[in-house]
Design a protein around this motif. Structure first.
Motif, PDB file in Angstrom:
ATOM      1  N   ILE A  29      -7.713   8.057   1.550  1.00  0.00           N
ATOM      2  CA  ILE A  29      -7.494   6.610   1.639  1.00  0.00           C
ATOM      3  C   ILE A  29      -6.358   6.317   2.606  1.00  0.00           C
ATOM      4  N   LEU A  30      -5.318   7.106   2.473  1.00  0.00           N
ATOM      5  CA  LEU A  30      -4.170   6.915   3.356  1.00  0.00           C
ATOM      6  C   LEU A  30      -4.591   7.073   4.813  1.00  0.00           C
TER       7      LEU A  30
ATOM      8  N   SER B  97      -8.796  16.118  -7.355  1.00  0.00           N
ATOM      9  CA  SER B  97      -9.692  15.123  -6.749  1.00  0.00           C
ATOM     10  C   SER B  97      -8.927  13.841  -6.449  1.00  0.00           C
ATOM     11  N   ALA B  98      -7.981  13.516  -7.337  1.00  0.00           N
ATOM     12  CA  ALA B  98      -7.194  12.306  -7.081  1.00  0.00           C
ATOM     13  C   ALA B  98      -6.372  12.472  -5.815  1.00  0.00           C
ATOM     14  N   ILE B  99      -5.815  13.656  -5.666  1.00  0.00           N
ATOM     15  CA  ILE B  99      -4.990  13.873  -4.476  1.00  0.00           C
ATOM     16  C   ILE B  99      -5.853  13.806  -3.226  1.00  0.00           C
TER      17      ILE B  99
ATOM     18  N   THR C 150      -6.251   1.767  -7.356  1.00  0.00           N
ATOM     19  CA  THR C 150      -5.406   0.667  -6.880  1.00  0.00           C
ATOM     20  C   THR C 150      -5.260   0.689  -5.358  1.00  0.00           C
ATOM     21  N   PRO C 151      -4.907   1.825  -4.771  1.00  0.00           N
ATOM     22  CA  PRO C 151      -4.876   1.845  -3.300  1.00  0.00           C
ATOM     23  C   PRO C 151      -6.232   1.557  -2.680  1.00  0.00           C
TER      24      PRO C 151
ATOM     25  N   PHE D 172       0.840  -1.195   0.000  1.00  0.00           N
ATOM     26  CA  PHE D 172       0.000   0.000   0.000  1.00  0.00           C
ATOM     27  C   PHE D 172       0.880   1.252   0.000  1.00  0.00           C
TER      28      PHE D 172
ATOM     29  N   VAL E  93      -4.133  11.543 -14.173  1.00  0.00           N
ATOM     30  CA  VAL E  93      -5.315  11.034 -13.504  1.00  0.00           C
ATOM     31  C   VAL E  93      -6.400  10.805 -14.537  1.00  0.00           C
ATOM     32  N   PRO E  94      -6.450   9.617 -15.060  1.00  0.00           N
ATOM     33  CA  PRO E  94      -7.567   9.329 -15.955  1.00  0.00           C
ATOM     34  C   PRO E  94      -8.869   9.250 -15.157  1.00  0.00           C
ATOM     35  N   LEU E  95      -9.928   9.612 -15.796  1.00  0.00           N
ATOM     36  CA  LEU E  95     -11.216   9.563 -15.106  1.00  0.00           C
ATOM     37  C   LEU E  95     -12.128   8.572 -15.788  1.00  0.00           C
ATOM     38  N   ALA E  96     -13.022   8.050 -15.024  1.00  0.00           N
ATOM     39  CA  ALA E  96     -14.012   7.164 -15.626  1.00  0.00           C
ATOM     40  C   ALA E  96     -14.946   8.018 -16.480  1.00  0.00           C
TER      41      ALA E  96
ATOM     42  N   PHE F 189     -13.276   7.362 -10.705  1.00  0.00           N
ATOM     43  CA  PHE F 189     -12.071   6.937 -11.394  1.00  0.00           C
ATOM     44  C   PHE F 189     -12.291   5.558 -12.013  1.00  0.00           C
TER      45      PHE F 189
ATOM     46  N   ILE G 139       0.924   4.279  -2.662  1.00  0.00           N
ATOM     47  CA  ILE G 139       0.602   5.658  -2.283  1.00  0.00           C
ATOM     48  C   ILE G 139       1.782   6.570  -2.575  1.00  0.00           C
TER      49      ILE G 139
ATOM     50  N   ARG H  54      -6.566  10.155  -2.528  1.00  0.00           N
ATOM     51  CA  ARG H  54      -5.413   9.433  -1.995  1.00  0.00           C
ATOM     52  C   ARG H  54      -5.161   9.792  -0.544  1.00  0.00           C
TER      53      ARG H  54
ATOM     54  N   ARG I  65      -6.623   4.239   6.077  1.00  0.00           N
ATOM     55  CA  ARG I  65      -5.822   3.063   6.352  1.00  0.00           C
ATOM     56  C   ARG I  65      -5.088   3.179   7.680  1.00  0.00           C
TER      57      ARG I  65
ATOM     58  N   HIS J 254      -3.889   2.520 -11.175  1.00  0.00           N
ATOM     59  CA  HIS J 254      -4.446   3.861 -11.121  1.00  0.00           C
ATOM     60  C   HIS J 254      -4.102   4.466  -9.774  1.00  0.00           C
ATOM     61  N   VAL J 255      -3.872   5.744  -9.792  1.00  0.00           N
ATOM     62  CA  VAL J 255      -3.383   6.373  -8.570  1.00  0.00           C
ATOM     63  C   VAL J 255      -4.403   6.296  -7.439  1.00  0.00           C
TER      64      VAL J 255
ATOM     65  N   PHE K 138      -6.922  16.169 -11.157  1.00  0.00           N
ATOM     66  CA  PHE K 138      -5.706  15.965 -10.373  1.00  0.00           C
ATOM     67  C   PHE K 138      -5.973  16.221  -8.897  1.00  0.00           C
TER      68      PHE K 138
END
Lengths: 386, 944
Positions: free
Chosen positions: B602-603, B594-596, B648-649, A324, A335-338, B637, A328, B599, B606, B644-645, B592
């Motif tokens: 999620i971190l 939103s991905a951050i 996957t996590p 993990f 960042v691909p999006l759905a 996503f 991370i 993440r 966890r 995937h950033v 970008f």
């Protein structure tokens, strides 16, 4: 009783290791010779008073130091050994037992005069099975490699140790390293290597990703060391048909796995007639490191000459946390999006979550009722989700 | 010449042999003889007839001549060596010019006489009467010279005269120097004349250059005038707005600035001469900037007709193409076949486009570009919708459009900013933490950030539409603002049904959760969505660059709101559902960021989970909030990506939940199986294998059996059950009348020890969900190679479970169906699959032997494709040839030497024979005389 045993363990395990220089041997004198007296007295009368007594011993010994250091060391070794042996004869509670096993190979065995006498204890604990035998393995391994202990059914036992739970166990890192070094000898019979490989690959369908990585590395090493088990990954159609004819010619099922994972004896597990389909399956594993690793394994096997053995150490201490963390830590580059033809409006569309209803009845407001018939659930699933 | 010299050599040789008595005429005759051309040299071709077009080998080589040349060379070298070989001393020829073959006799003579004269003109010999020998001895450097000269005296007979003549001329001159003064004067005069003419020439040259300079200056002036005229006309053109339609506004401004700058300069230039130079230099510079502009304009696109509005069909077509392209990309990402760099260099352009715009503290927000890249196009429909929205939001666009225009120019700046991205990322995550912290507890920790952003706003001084938020500098005023918003709300809630009109059309984006929740308080679900949509519309990123930051903050806040909503006790599930759409749409705008966010969250989840595990708390299973968020991200996503950033996590986290959480109660069972179905959703498209989910379902099924019934083969899984502290939670004890699908939300609300979890109804429905999920997995994984190994144990387990006593009929059928399905598929795979085979190595191609044809083939040329080999071959050939040549030479040398020896021998022989003959003759004569009775010569003489 248990308490006293704990205390004995505490004392016995805190004996500083024997060393050559005289200054220290002086100090070890009392600890080496003091403890057996503990044993000889009464095992239940162990307390701080004993320690005070030890100090007296020490003072005495300091006054008359006439013995040559070599003979002192020898004597102390003997005493030390005696102390441990008599300690191990006691009924030890489980937690202490585990602790003993964990420290035995590092703290005790090097200082014993005759380590072989531990073999009874170790074989017994190795026979217990589960975590305990895993922990006993490291000491046993030392005895076998350095002190010439012969263990008749070692590999059978080792084989029996392979179970899914081992991949979640605490001391798995050490175990995998030992397993790898146990299987290092090229003199191992092919059936044994094949059985281990197949067993590991069978386990790979029910262990966490970190375990998968270890399994792949182990199998990679096995395949490299034992070219005789290449049939696990490469079988021509021709010889496979022959085998089918030999084996009663019953079912025309080339894909049938003859391997019997429940069989505890590696000879009878029939691994040589199987194939490592499970590893192939791992190519579709959800965890990118795993699937990538499988791909690289395949690559390595085709160009065998260019690759070397894997170092199990790199993988053996893996866990969810490491994987993990790696994921991370990756830099976010894109960042691909759905994408959807129509943006979905609900969080849990019922068609996807069959067997569940997600209506909320707690509050007064009336929510839309969503139920799904079980019958048409399967037909809905057929639909391609976009 | 060469011949001559060789002839000389011959003569020398002969002279050596026959002593020095050879007379000159004889030598001359020899020369003449040798000069006669050798017929073998002149005629070298043996052909008798000329045949047209026929080429003959070796024609160009004059063999006869070459041979004679070679012989001569040998004579010069080899023969000499041979002759010298019997001698103990060497005769070295150091005569002047004798070594040099190029010189003829005459030139040699000249040289020698020159040397002589030089010696005589030396200081010592100045007053010496030339005695010849004395002088020469005086010159030590030329020690042996005179002898040699003497040696050839005969041949250099003319030299002396020549030298004398010279000497006499010198003497003459010396004499004349003293005697003829007037003549000298004349000479000097003539020289002066020449000097004068030179001066004149110089003057002329100077004049000419001056003239040219003047001409140049005149030309320059003319040029300047022309330029001025041009400038004037150009400025008039610019001011006439004719250009305006052709060029972009930004450039137009630059043009205008240029013109304005140049005009005052001109004035200055006219007024002051002193400044003229500077003006000139300015003028010289100006053309540069002008040139630049011209270049830019050349690069510009010509004015062109604007795109016509598209027909609905075209719009639909484009939309479809876009979707197709996206799907293609998704497939590619899913496979990720090139595993060297899945993210690195794949498509840098897109990468670049989707990077977040860096936000630093001193960033004024003017470095943002428009999102014009095709990859990010939102589709026409959306754009049209947005346009409508934008029109609603009054007329701020006009101000902004200019900003945007200038923003385009700063595109380049952005590239440089990419390097700073790392720091900015850090900053961003920091700010993320700020709002992440205040999640469940609404503490005002966001204060600092608020103030910061406020300052930021002020610094920009942008025209906010919302007047209220303009002046806020500290929290009190901020609160006032919130209150004012609140003040509005009661009105809205008063009417309640027709609330919509009262929601302001333009709402400033809230900056923290407090603001948002107070804004959304007391609104119905639909109104909340309307409010959010309006916030989005009025702060759309396209409208103003600094809106991006606002939207990012708002996105975070909204996500937080979504999370808090999931944790609220009376759950507003419908609102959660409704929020999905705006959040997803916003994520497409700022992917970008939103991905951050995801993440980060999620971190954090966890970390919390790990701590819960350590403390052996009951609640290590995920909360509803976590589940909702995980699901949301799996929708935002793509789950099918190979890596995937975010997803996957997320998947890893979900699997870890399944693997490590102990199953203590029915609630845990429910959550676990729900997670399984979420994982099913995750992996559905990519068909990725997730062992954790399968194992979890299997353990649940085991929990439905009695321990005693469990067969031997499952023994290893009891370790798992040990691990999870699993009790037969799902074992149905009594008959169940009906089976309902499990209501997950309701389950989540109940506490662990609720009676419902002990009821058989729950057990039955939990089993139902398990079996449904299992079926889903079976269908996904039927392509896997080890399908039988994975699912066959489960099939037996299913049968076992279905045979339990109180199993309801419907479930029983279901179980049996699924196990049948598994068996069928396993059979299929058993028959279909083959033992593994390693990838075949590429077979080495067979060498092609069919001939290769060359166009324009030239004979003798090397067509070897391997140049190195060809080169090597060439060299080898050369070596061979040279070796052959050397052998030939040696052979010829030997032959030549042999001939020479033979000749010598012959000579000796001849001499011997002659001596012999003479002796014999003498003897015979003696005998004859004796016989005849006449004795001695005297008698003979006498007789004669």
């Amino acid at each position: 009783m248990e308490l006293s045993i704990c205390k004995i363990h505490y004392i016995i395990s805190h004996i500083p290791p024997l060393e050559g220089n005289d200054g220290k041997s002086e100090y070890e004198m009392w600890s080496g010779s003091g403890l057996p007296s503990n044993e000889e007295h009464d095992k239940k009368k162990l307390s701080k008073a004993q320690k005070a007594e030890d100090k007296v011993w020490k003072a005495e010994k300091q006054t008359n130091t006439v013995l040559s250091p070599a003979s002192i060391a020898k004597k102390m070794k003997l005493k030390f050994t005696k102390a441990w042996i008599s300690f191990l004869r006691l009924p030890i509670p489980v937690n202490v037992y585990k602790e003993v096993l964990a420290t035995l190979h590092q703290a005790v065995i090097p200082h014993l005069s005759n380590p072989i006498i531990l073999c009874d204890f170790l074989t017994k604990s190795y026979d217990i099975g589960g975590v305990v035998s895993v922990m006993a393995l490291s000491s046993l391994f030392i005895l076998m490699t350095q002190h010439g202990l012969e263990y008749p059914n070692f590999y059978e036992k080792l084989y029996a140790l392979l179970s899914p739970s081992i991949f979640m166990a605490k001391h798995r890192a050490k175990f995998f390293q030992l397993l790898d070094s146990c299987l290092k000898s090229p003199l191992l019979p092919a059936y044994l290597a094949a059985a281990f490989a197949k067993k590991l690959s069978r386990l790979s369908i029910c262990v966490p990703p970190s375990g998968e990585l270890v399994i792949i590395a182990l199998i990679h090493n096995l395949l490299r060391r034992h070219p005789s088990i290449n049939c696990l990954v490469h079988k021509e159609d021709g010889d496979e048909n022959e085998e089918d004819k030999n084996d009663s010619g019953s079912e025309k099922r080339p894909g049938f796995d003859h391997f019997n994972s429940e069989e505890s004896n590696p000879i009878k597990s029939n691994a040589m007639r199987s194939s490592l389909w499970e590893i192939d399956t791992l190519r579709h594993h959800y965890c990118p490191p795993v699937s990538r690793f499988v791909l690289s394994l395949e690559n390595d096997l085709t160009v065998r000459s260019k690759t070397t053995e894997m170092d199990i150490k790199d993988f053996s201490s893996g866990s969810y946390a490491t994987i993990f963390g790696d994921e991370i830590r990756r830099r976010v580059k894109q960042v691909p999006l759905a994408f959807y033809k129509a943006t979905p409006t609900s969080l849990f569309p019922e068609s996807d979550f069959c067997g569940w209803t997600l209506k909320y009845e707690g509050s007064n407001e009336i929510k839309e009722q969503k139920t799904v018939e079980e019958d048409d659930a399967s037909t809905k699933r057929q639909r391609i989700e976009c | 010449m060469a011949k001559q010299s060789t002839a000389g050599a011959k003569t020398k040789k002969k002279s050596n042999k026959k002593h020095h008595k050879k007379s000159d005429p004889d030598a001359i005759s020899m020369k003449l003889k040798s000069q006669k051309p050798n017929p073998f040299e002149t005629i070298w071709s043996r052909r008798k007839f000329d045949i047209l077009g026929k080429k003959r080998k070796g024609e160009e080589r004059r063999i006869g001549r070459a041979r004679s040349l070679a012989i001569q060379k040998r004579k010069k070298t080899l023969l000499k060596e041979y002759e010298q070989s019997t001698k103990s001393s060497v005769f070295v020829d150091k005569r002047i010019g004798e070594q040099n073959d190029d010189l003829g006799e005459f030139e040699k003579g000249i040289l020698r006489s020159q040397r002589e004269r030089q010696l005589k003109l030396g200081k010592k010999s100045k007053f010496n009467l030339s005695d010849g020998e004395e002088d020469e001895f005086d010159a030590p450097e030329f020690g042996s010279l005179p002898e040699r000269d003497d040696f050839e005296d005969e041949m250099l007979s003319g030299d002396d005269n020549y030298a004398d003549e010279k000497r006499s001329t010198v003497l003459k001159r010396l004499n004349s120097h003293s005697a003829k003064d007037p003549l000298e004067g004349d000479l000097i005069e003539g020289e002066e004349n020449k000097h004068k003419s030179k001066k004149e020439i110089m003057e002329e040259v100077i004049l000419k250059s001056k003239f040219f300079k003047a001409q140049k200056a005149r030309d320059k002036e003319e040029n300047e005038q022309l330029m001025d005229e041009l400038d004037k006309s150009f400025s008039s053109l610019v001011q006439s707005q004719a250009l305006l339609s052709l060029t972009e506004p930004g450039k137009m401004n630059a043009l205008k600035a240029l013109v304005n700058k140049s005009i005052p300069d001109d004035h200055v230039k006219k007024e002051e001469l002193a400044v003229m130079r500077k003006a000139e230099t300015n003028n010289q510079e100006q053309p540069d900037s002008y040139d630049k502009l011209v270049h830019e304009m050349v690069l510009d696109m010509r004015a062109r007709p604007s795109d016509r509005t598209k027909t609905p069909e075209e719009i639909a077509q484009e939309e479809r193409e876009r979707l197709e392209r996206l799907e293609e990309e998704r497939q590619k990402r899913m496979l990720a076949t090139d595993y060297s760099s899945d993210e690195d260099g794949e498509n840098a352009e897109k990468d670049y486009a989707q990077r977040p715009r860096a936000i630093s503290g001193d960033d004024l927000g003017d470095s943002f570009a428009l999102d014009d890249e095709p990859g990010k196009k939102k589709g026409w429909v959306d754009e049209i919708l947005e346009r409508k929205d934008a029109n609603d939001s009054e007329d701020e666009d006009e101000d902004d459009s200019e900003d945007l225009g200038s923003a385009e120019d700063t595109d380049e700046d952005e590239e440089s900013e990419e390097e700073e991205e790392d720091e900015n990322e850090c900053e961003k995550t920091l700010s993320l933490k700020d709002w992440e912290q205040s999640d469940d507890d609404n503490v005002g920790t966001d204060l600092e950030e608020d103030e910061e952003t406020d300052e930021h706003d002020e610094a920009i001084g942008d025209e906010d539409v919302d007047k209220k938020s303009r002046n806020k500098t500290n929290k009190t005023e901020l609160k006032k603002c919130v209150e004012s918003v609140d003040a509005k709300k009661p009105k809205a809630s008063g009417k309640h049904t027709s609330a919509k009109p009262d929601i302001p059309f333009i709402i400033e984006a809230p900056k923290n959760l407090d603001e948002l929740s107070s804004l959304l308080e007391n609104h119905s679900n639909d109104d909340v969505i309307v409010i959010i949509n309006r916030i989005r519309a009025s702060n759309a990123i396209k409208l103003a660059a600094e809106n991006r930051k606002k939207m990012q903050v708002f996105y975070g806040v909204l996500l937080q709101y979504f999370a808090v909503l999931a944790n609220k006790k009376p759950l507003n599930f419908e609102l959660s559902n409704l929020l999905v759409k705006p959040i997803m749409e916003m994520s497409t705008e700022i992917p970008f960021f939103s991905a951050i966010c995801a993440r980060e969250r999620i971190l954090r989840t966890r970390v919390q989970f790990c701590e819960a595990l350590k403390n052996h708390e009951n609640g290590c299973w995920p909360t509803l909030k976590t589940l909702f968020l995980l699901r949301l991200w799996s929708m935002i996503f793509p789950c099918s990506d190979y890596r995937h950033v975010v997803t996957t996590p997320a998947l890893l986290l979900m699997c870890e939940y399944l693997m490590r959480c102990p199953i203590m109660s029915g609630r845990d069972v429910a959550i676990g199986s729900f997670l399984c179905s979420m994982i099913l959703m995750f992996t559905k498209q990519s068909r990725k294998f997730c062992p954790e989910a399968i194992m979890f379902l299997r353990t649940l099924l085991m929990a439905a059996t009695d321990h005693k019934l469990a067969s031997e083969q499952d023994s290893q899984f009891y370790h798992f059950m040990e691990l999870k502290a699993l009790r037969p939670l799902l074992c149905i004890h009594d008959g169940v009348d009906e089976i309902n699908p499990l209501n997950f939300l309701m389950v989540m609300e109940m506490s662990d020890d609720s009676l419902f979890f002990r009821s058989d109804n729950f057990r039955a429905s939990a089993l139902l969900t398990v079996i449904e999920t299992l079926q889903g997995f079976i269908e996904i994984y039927d392509g896997l190679n080890s399908f039988p190994e994975i699912f066959l144990p489960i099939a037996t387990l299913l049968v076992e479970v279905s045979e339990q006593k109180h199993m309801p009929k419907a479930l029983k059928d279901k179980f049996n169906n699924v196990s049948q399905l598994i068996k069928k598929k396993a059979d299929e795979i058993h028959t279909l699959r083959r033992p593994l085979q390693l990838r075949k190595q590429k077979p080495a191609p067979i060498k092609l032997l069919n001939p290769k044809f060359e166009e324009n083939f030239v004979k003798g040329r090397d067509y070897d494709p391997d140049r190195e080999r060809a080169e090597r071959r060439k060299l080898q050939k050369l070596i061979k040839r040279e070796a052959k040549g050397a052998a030939r030479e040696l052979r010829k040398d030997n032959y030549f030497l042999y001939e020479a020896k033979q000749r010598d021998k012959e000579l000796v022989e001849k001499e011997r024979a002659a001596n012999y003959g003479r002796a014999i003759a003498f003897l015979q004569e003696q005998e004859h005389a004796f016989k005849s009775g006449q004795l001695g010569k005297g008698s003979k003489k006498r007789r004669r």
